[in-house]
Write an enzyme that holds these catalytic residues in place. Structure first.
Site, short mmCIF file in Angstrom:
data_model
loop_
_atom_site.label_atom_id
_atom_site.label_comp_id
_atom_site.label_asym_id
_atom_site.label_seq_id
_atom_site.Cartn_x
_atom_site.Cartn_y
_atom_site.Cartn_z
N SER A 36 -8.74 -0.35 6.70
CA SER A 36 -8.71 -1.23 7.32
C SER A 36 -7.19 -1.46 8.32
O SER A 36 -7.04 -2.06 9.39
CB SER A 36 -9.11 -2.42 7.34
OG SER A 36 -8.29 -3.06 6.01
N GLY B 105 -16.17 -13.26 1.10
CA GLY B 105 -16.12 -11.93 0.23
C GLY B 105 -15.66 -12.21 -1.21
O GLY B 105 -14.82 -11.61 -1.57
N SER C 5 1.25 -9.67 -0.59
CA SER C 5 1.03 -8.26 -0.37
C SER C 5 1.21 -7.86 0.82
O SER C 5 1.33 -6.52 0.81
CB SER C 5 -0.47 -8.18 -0.74
OG SER C 5 -1.51 -8.82 0.08
N LYS D 198 0.63 -1.02 0.03
CA LYS D 198 0.05 -0.10 -0.01
C LYS D 198 0.90 1.33 -0.05
O LYS D 198 0.41 2.44 -0.44
CB LYS D 198 -0.91 -0.07 1.22
CG LYS D 198 -1.87 -1.06 1.40
CD LYS D 198 -3.23 -0.26 0.35
CE LYS D 198 -4.31 -1.30 0.23
NZ LYS D 198 -5.51 -1.14 -0.60
N ASP E 289 -17.10 -10.86 -3.72
CA ASP E 289 -17.76 -9.63 -4.65
C ASP E 289 -17.39 -9.24 -6.05
O ASP E 289 -17.91 -9.18 -6.96
CB ASP E 289 -17.76 -8.10 -3.80
CG ASP E 289 -16.47 -7.96 -3.56
OD1 ASP E 289 -15.54 -8.62 -2.80
OD2 ASP E 289 -15.96 -6.82 -3.70
N GLU F 159 -9.51 -13.77 -3.51
CA GLU F 159 -10.38 -13.38 -2.51
C GLU F 159 -10.89 -14.48 -1.51
O GLU F 159 -11.09 -15.61 -2.13
CB GLU F 159 -11.41 -12.33 -3.16
CG GLU F 159 -12.47 -13.07 -4.05
CD GLU F 159 -13.53 -12.11 -4.80
OE1 GLU F 159 -13.46 -10.90 -4.09
OE2 GLU F 159 -14.17 -12.54 -5.55
#
Length: 320
Positions: free
Chosen positions: A78, A208, A304, A53, A210, A204
């Site tokens: 988060s 979750g 990650s 990030k 989506d 994922e």
């Protein structure tokens, strides 16, 4: 035109040079033998703040003008984007206020405050974090730096794939953990042009799904906020900008259980001698669990992040 290009990713790499770490690529003969392919692991757990990030946050903040920097930035996260914005803001000489869930991992809350940011908490299961953050930024006159739905953020995250392919050459597939989709959008933009024919595969948590549902429907689908150990991937719907990119470039979104994620964390600790947080281990989990059919000879996997506290890490591994 999706609004994101390889040129954008390359420009982000130039801004990040000498600021972000060029993270190592790990290999394991044991892993190769187990899955039947040569696997190249991009270890973003060694990035500044312990996750990828930082790349996107710094790229976005470094492009702000003097007036915006003087007023400061805001973000919602988060945990890992929160830390990334906090550190990037400090490096840019500005201030940050971050909206974080009240049940965010204590280590991530503490680290965000440790980088000098003000933290405002909310209930992730009953409140809309995007709306809250937009209100907060507007009230205080700050520039909002979203965790994924922002082209400069996506371009910064794409430097993960840029570096990996520069270092190891052509890949037949690249497995990427997916939360909001910014890492995947950036990586897919870079990788599909640098390594023609590459299969972009998102991963994922099963709770979750989506992105998987959205790809099947051809439009963004919203689910309840998932309850999963992979807190960095507990997202209700793909980003608008990220999905526009990913629906064009991603082959599939595979699902892994929390148990498979823990097994991947254990493998990484025992065999690779590294610590991964649950979200950071999900792409590796898909590989180890045999989720990828017709595996090519050379496979990249993004690890990650590694932001998990000692007690939480031990607690998770004791359940495996």
């Amino acid at each position: 035109m999706n609004g994101l290009s390889l040129t954008d990713v390359q420009a982000a790499a130039d801004r990040l040079a000498g600021v972000a770490h060029r993270t190592p690529v790990l290999t394991s003969r044991t892993l190769d033998e187990r899955v039947g392919a040569r696997v190249f692991l991009k270890a973003e757990n060694f990035q500044r703040i312990g996750a990828f990030k930082f790349r996107g946050a710094y790229n976005a903040i470094s492009r702000l003008g003097p007036e915006q920097l003087a007023a400061g930035v805001a973000a919602y996260s988060s945990g890992n984007h929160a830390q990334a914005v906090a550190l990037a803001a400090r490096l840019a000489g500005t201030s940050a206020v971050i909206l974080m869930p009240e049940d965010a991992p204590p280590t991530k809350l503490a680290a965000t405050r440790g980088y000098g940011a003000e933290v405002v908490t909310y209930d992730r299961y009953t409140q809309d974090r995007t709306a809250l953050a937009q209100e907060l930024a507007a009230e205080r006159g700050r520039t909002l730096i979203p965790p994924y739905d922002h082209y400069d953020v996506m371009a910064g995250q794409g430097t993960v794939a840029l570096e990996l392919i520069e270092d190891v050459g052509h890949l037949g597939a690249l497995l990427v953990p997916v939360g909001g989709g910014g890492l995947m959008a950036g990586c897919a933009t870079a990788a599909t042009l640098m390594s023609p024919g590459i299969r972009m595969i998102g991963v994922e948590p099963a709770a979750g799904d989506d992105h998987a549902r959205s790809l099947a429907a051809g439009e963004r689908v919203r689910i309840d906020v998932p309850r999963t150990i992979a807190d960095g991937q507990a997202i209700a719907t793909p980003g608008e900008l990220t999905f526009a990119v990913n629906r064009q470039l991603v082959e599939s979104f595979e699902l892994v259980s929390d148990e498979e994620i823990v097994a991947a964390m254990a493998f990484a600790f025992e065999r690779l001698k590294i610590v991964l947080e649950p979200s950071g281990a999900s792409a590796l989990a898909a590989l180890l669990a045999g989720r990828i059919h017709g595996l090519p000879e050379r496979v990249g996997v993004v690890l990650s992040g590694g932001n998990v506290g000692l007690e939480r890490f031990r607690e998770l591994l004791e359940t495996s």
